[in-house]
Design an enzyme around this catalytic site. Structure first.
Site, PDB file in Angstrom:
ATOM      1  N   ASN A  85       0.827  -1.188   0.000  1.00 24.65           N
ATOM      2  CA  ASN A  85       0.000   0.000   0.000  1.00 24.65           C
ATOM      3  C   ASN A  85       0.874   1.257   0.000  1.00 24.65           C
ATOM      4  O   ASN A  85       2.098   1.187   0.123  1.00 24.65           O
ATOM      5  CB  ASN A  85      -0.959  -0.025   1.197  1.00 24.65           C
ATOM      6  CG  ASN A  85      -2.269   0.680   0.901  1.00 24.65           C
ATOM      7  OD1 ASN A  85      -2.318   1.650   0.154  1.00 24.65           O
ATOM      8  ND2 ASN A  85      -3.335   0.182   1.497  1.00 24.65           N
ATOM      9  N   HIS A 115      23.284  -0.143  11.506  1.00 24.21           N
ATOM     10  CA  HIS A 115      24.500   0.657  11.625  1.00 24.21           C
ATOM     11  C   HIS A 115      25.352   0.134  12.779  1.00 24.21           C
ATOM     12  O   HIS A 115      24.852  -0.522  13.687  1.00 24.21           O
ATOM     13  CB  HIS A 115      24.139   2.125  11.829  1.00 24.21           C
ATOM     14  CG  HIS A 115      23.409   2.696  10.655  1.00 24.21           C
ATOM     15  ND1 HIS A 115      24.045   3.074   9.502  1.00 24.21           N
ATOM     16  CD2 HIS A 115      22.089   2.910  10.450  1.00 24.21           C
ATOM     17  CE1 HIS A 115      23.155   3.508   8.636  1.00 24.21           C
ATOM     18  NE2 HIS A 115      21.951   3.414   9.182  1.00 24.21           N
ATOM     19  N   GLY A 142      -0.766  -1.341   8.823  1.00 22.39           N
ATOM     20  CA  GLY A 142      -0.183  -0.045   8.532  1.00 22.39           C
ATOM     21  C   GLY A 142       0.813   0.420   9.571  1.00 22.39           C
ATOM     22  O   GLY A 142       0.647   0.204  10.771  1.00 22.39           O
ATOM     23  N   THR A 165      10.957  -7.213  15.891  1.00 22.25           N
ATOM     24  CA  THR A 165      12.394  -7.291  16.160  1.00 22.25           C
ATOM     25  C   THR A 165      12.929  -8.713  16.079  1.00 22.25           C
ATOM     26  O   THR A 165      14.137  -8.913  16.090  1.00 22.25           O
ATOM     27  CB  THR A 165      12.707  -6.731  17.554  1.00 22.25           C
ATOM     28  OG1 THR A 165      12.010  -7.511  18.535  1.00 22.25           O
ATOM     29  CG2 THR A 165      12.292  -5.269  17.666  1.00 22.25           C
ATOM     30  N   ARG A 180       4.845  -8.766  20.086  1.00 20.47           N
ATOM     31  CA  ARG A 180       4.723  -9.991  20.878  1.00 20.47           C
ATOM     32  C   ARG A 180       3.427 -10.669  20.483  1.00 20.47           C
ATOM     33  O   ARG A 180       2.507 -10.032  19.967  1.00 20.47           O
ATOM     34  CB  ARG A 180       4.680  -9.648  22.363  1.00 20.47           C
ATOM     35  CG  ARG A 180       6.000  -9.088  22.866  1.00 20.47           C
ATOM     36  CD  ARG A 180       6.007  -9.016  24.378  1.00 20.47           C
ATOM     37  NE  ARG A 180       7.335  -8.679  24.841  1.00 20.47           N
ATOM     38  CZ  ARG A 180       7.709  -7.481  25.228  1.00 20.47           C
ATOM     39  NH1 ARG A 180       6.860  -6.467  25.202  1.00 20.47           N
ATOM     40  NH2 ARG A 180       8.937  -7.269  25.644  1.00 20.47           N
TER      41      ARG A 180
END
Length: 185
Positions: A85, A115, A142, A165, A180
């Site tokens: 989208n 980084h 979204g 993550t 989670r």
């Protein structure tokens, strides 16, 4: 023989992102993105021709709404009937594979680059790229963010605004920051 920064990036080694060859590749991507993002939607169809040619692979009936942004494009593979989208960003310093019939909501972001943790090394432009894999039939809500090295299994759901993550198992629903498992899923 010394490896180029592009070769180091592709190998998953530390590389310097401030590099003439990598910048030239980003310029090619920016031109394709400009065409895609500014082309009349009736002429563009499912995606601008230059963007379709730039991507690593595009399954039948895959669609990317404008605006869209990516770093290189050639590291992105889209399955059949995949839908991205408006406002999606993919920083594809490594391979990004998005499976068939997978839906990404508005403003979803996928980051393959990490980084360096040492400030002096960051200042030199050092980063490392880790791939992202999203299975078939996944729904990413979204404004979700998917970080480097993550795999999302087939049929999973990522709630809007979540920050992913770590890996998400197939058919799981995850929400939050960090994402989670949702209660009751």
């Amino acid at each position: 023989m010394d490896l180029s920064e592009r070769q180091k990036m592709a190998a998953g080694d530390w590389y310097c992102c401030v590099d003439d060859e990598l910048e030239a590749l980003r310029v090619v991507a920016r031109r394709a993105l400009h065409e895609h993002n500014t082309m009349d939607p009736d002429r563009r169809g499912s995606m601008g021709p230059a963007l379709a040619a730039l991507l690593g692979s595009v399954g039948q009936h895959a669609r990317i709404e404008a605006p869209f942004h990516c770093a290189y494009g050639f590291n992105i593979s889209l399955g059949e009937r995949t839908f991205l989208n408006a406002g999606c960003t993919i920083l594809d310093t490594a391979q990004v594979r998005i499976g068939s019939r997978t839906l990404l909501g508005p403003n979803v972001q996928i980051y393959c680059a990490e980084h360096h943790k040492d400030a002096a090394q960051r200042l030199k432009g050092l980063e490392i790229a880790r791939p992202v894999t999203i299975g078939n039939d996944v729904w990413v809500g979204g404004a979700a963010i998917i970080l480097a090295g993550v795999t999302i299994g087939d049929g999973a759901i990522v709630g809007a605004g979540s920050v992913v993550t770590r890996d998400v198992p197939a058919h799981a629903t995850v929400v939050g920051n960090p994402a989670r498992p949702a209660r009751g899923s």
